[in-house]
Design a protein around this motif. Sequence first.
Motif, PDB file in Angstrom:
ATOM      1  N   ILE A 308     -33.650 105.841  42.810  1.00  0.00           N
ATOM      2  CA  ILE A 308     -34.423 106.617  43.786  1.00  0.00           C
ATOM      3  C   ILE A 308     -34.522 105.831  45.104  1.00  0.00           C
ATOM      4  O   ILE A 308     -34.373 106.397  46.186  1.00  0.00           O
ATOM      5  CB  ILE A 308     -35.838 106.927  43.220  1.00  0.00           C
ATOM      6  CG1 ILE A 308     -35.736 107.904  42.045  1.00  0.00           C
ATOM      7  CG2 ILE A 308     -36.765 107.442  44.318  1.00  0.00           C
ATOM      8  CD1 ILE A 308     -35.451 109.357  42.408  1.00  0.00           C
ATOM      9  N   GLU A 309     -34.691 104.517  44.997  1.00  0.00           N
ATOM     10  CA  GLU A 309     -34.810 103.672  46.201  1.00  0.00           C
ATOM     11  C   GLU A 309     -33.536 103.738  47.048  1.00  0.00           C
ATOM     12  O   GLU A 309     -33.582 103.615  48.266  1.00  0.00           O
ATOM     13  CB  GLU A 309     -35.064 102.198  45.827  1.00  0.00           C
ATOM     14  CG  GLU A 309     -36.431 101.901  45.225  1.00  0.00           C
ATOM     15  CD  GLU A 309     -36.608 102.480  43.816  1.00  0.00           C
ATOM     16  OE1 GLU A 309     -35.619 102.521  43.054  1.00  0.00           O
ATOM     17  OE2 GLU A 309     -37.728 102.931  43.503  1.00  0.00           O
ATOM     18  N   GLU A 310     -32.400 103.900  46.382  1.00  0.00           N
ATOM     19  CA  GLU A 310     -31.120 103.943  47.111  1.00  0.00           C
ATOM     20  C   GLU A 310     -30.820 105.329  47.685  1.00  0.00           C
ATOM     21  O   GLU A 310     -29.843 105.496  48.426  1.00  0.00           O
ATOM     22  CB  GLU A 310     -29.970 103.558  46.165  1.00  0.00           C
ATOM     23  CG  GLU A 310     -29.979 102.103  45.755  1.00  0.00           C
ATOM     24  CD  GLU A 310     -29.046 101.840  44.572  1.00  0.00           C
ATOM     25  OE1 GLU A 310     -28.383 100.803  44.584  1.00  0.00           O
ATOM     26  OE2 GLU A 310     -28.982 102.678  43.642  1.00  0.00           O
ATOM     27  N   SER A 311     -31.652 106.301  47.331  1.00  0.00           N
ATOM     28  CA  SER A 311     -31.319 107.670  47.723  1.00  0.00           C
ATOM     29  C   SER A 311     -31.834 108.020  49.132  1.00  0.00           C
ATOM     30  O   SER A 311     -32.234 109.147  49.389  1.00  0.00           O
ATOM     31  CB  SER A 311     -31.865 108.668  46.688  1.00  0.00           C
ATOM     32  OG  SER A 311     -33.278 108.698  46.740  1.00  0.00           O
ATOM     33  N   VAL A 312     -31.776 107.053  50.030  1.00  0.00           N
ATOM     34  CA  VAL A 312     -32.204 107.297  51.418  1.00  0.00           C
ATOM     35  C   VAL A 312     -31.104 108.040  52.174  1.00  0.00           C
ATOM     36  O   VAL A 312     -29.918 107.860  51.877  1.00  0.00           O
ATOM     37  CB  VAL A 312     -32.498 105.973  52.169  1.00  0.00           C
ATOM     38  CG1 VAL A 312     -33.783 105.356  51.662  1.00  0.00           C
ATOM     39  CG2 VAL A 312     -31.339 105.009  52.062  1.00  0.00           C
ATOM     40  N   ILE A 313     -31.483 108.851  53.136  1.00  0.00           N
ATOM     41  CA  ILE A 313     -30.474 109.595  53.890  1.00  0.00           C
ATOM     42  C   ILE A 313     -29.728 108.658  54.853  1.00  0.00           C
ATOM     43  O   ILE A 313     -30.269 107.652  55.297  1.00  0.00           O
ATOM     44  CB  ILE A 313     -31.100 110.762  54.682  1.00  0.00           C
ATOM     45  CG1 ILE A 313     -32.148 110.254  55.684  1.00  0.00           C
ATOM     46  CG2 ILE A 313     -31.702 111.786  53.739  1.00  0.00           C
ATOM     47  CD1 ILE A 313     -32.482 111.255  56.758  1.00  0.00           C
TER      48      ILE A 313
END
Length: 328
Positions: A308-313
């Motif tokens: 989830i932490e890596e799922s930045v736009i």
Amino acid sequence: MICLGIESTAHTFGAGIVDSEKRVLANIKDSFTTEKGGIVPAKAADHHVEVCDKVINEALETAKLSIKDIDLISFSQAPGIGHCLRIGAFAARSLAMFHNIPIIGVNHCIAHLSIGEMLTGATDPVLLYASGANTQIIAYEGKKYRVFGESLDMGVGNFLDSFARYIGLGFPGGPKIYELALKGKKFIELPYSVKGMDVSFGGLLTNLKQKFDSGKYRVEDLCYSLQETVFAMLVEVSERAMAHCGKNELLLGGGVACNKRLQEMAKEMCKERSAKCFIPENEFLVDNGAMIAWQGILEYSAGKRMSIEESVILPYQRVDEVVVNWKD
Ligand code: ATP
Ligand code: FE2
């Protein structure tokens, strides 16, 4: 494996459901439209907030599935308008966390290419990606997707829409220009702007506006001539990329690729060089969730994982920054 893909890079909020057997179980979309002016990021984002639940639920209903049947959630992580991307990412993250489903963010441009391959059977094409905001020639070379040519100013769709708006046709302008062009008879010489492998439309737009204002030309002839000119530019750089890469497949993607005249010219060029031209149905040419779902399946199946932490736009990511793990 069944994947729910969420698209929200620009005008369109889309939700698609695709399985690993290449079946498209649903492909629902709702697009923000404007009568005047271009896209206002905050307004498009408001639209996406408004429709996101409805679009996702409609996709699940169409596929006759519940969220519990979904094995993977993918979303457009890049590139696009930050305001818009954020809504899709938020929807994807919420569903993933709440229902404990793995999440994966994908590159929108590469998704256009992959769904085209999946639907048409193209294996190693040059993609002519012609949409509102994007005009790029993309191909896989040396373990990466690379941009071989692109617009130096606006996307071809934005160019068409700007001229259409200027002459009072409303938005979207592409289909209306196409209809008028069918009634055009006389070719009017227009600036043809190919620089190396790149194209530009700004000068042409100014020239067209001046010609329109002069009142000396039939609008049908202007539309006809502008299509012949800009599509010749796009087909020329596509052909050059094919020759440079030694590839004999051309794939079309993006909303402007719905244009039948562009399709005809692309097919003609391919025929002349004994290459194949692949064109998906309109619903998969425009921005859509199914392509995001399919890209998610490809990357996840090949072992890519995302927290989830890596799922930045990543609004400015370019295709060559993507680590490709799903191809040889
Ligand atoms: P992206 O984020 O990929 O740039 P986008 O939001 O601009 O996408 P698309 O749906 O890919 O959306 O493309 C929209 C463009 O396609 C508009 O400029 C529209 O005028 C054009 N278009 C749509 N249908 C047709 C058509 N039949 N003929 C020509 N142009 C079309
Ligand atoms: Fe797109």
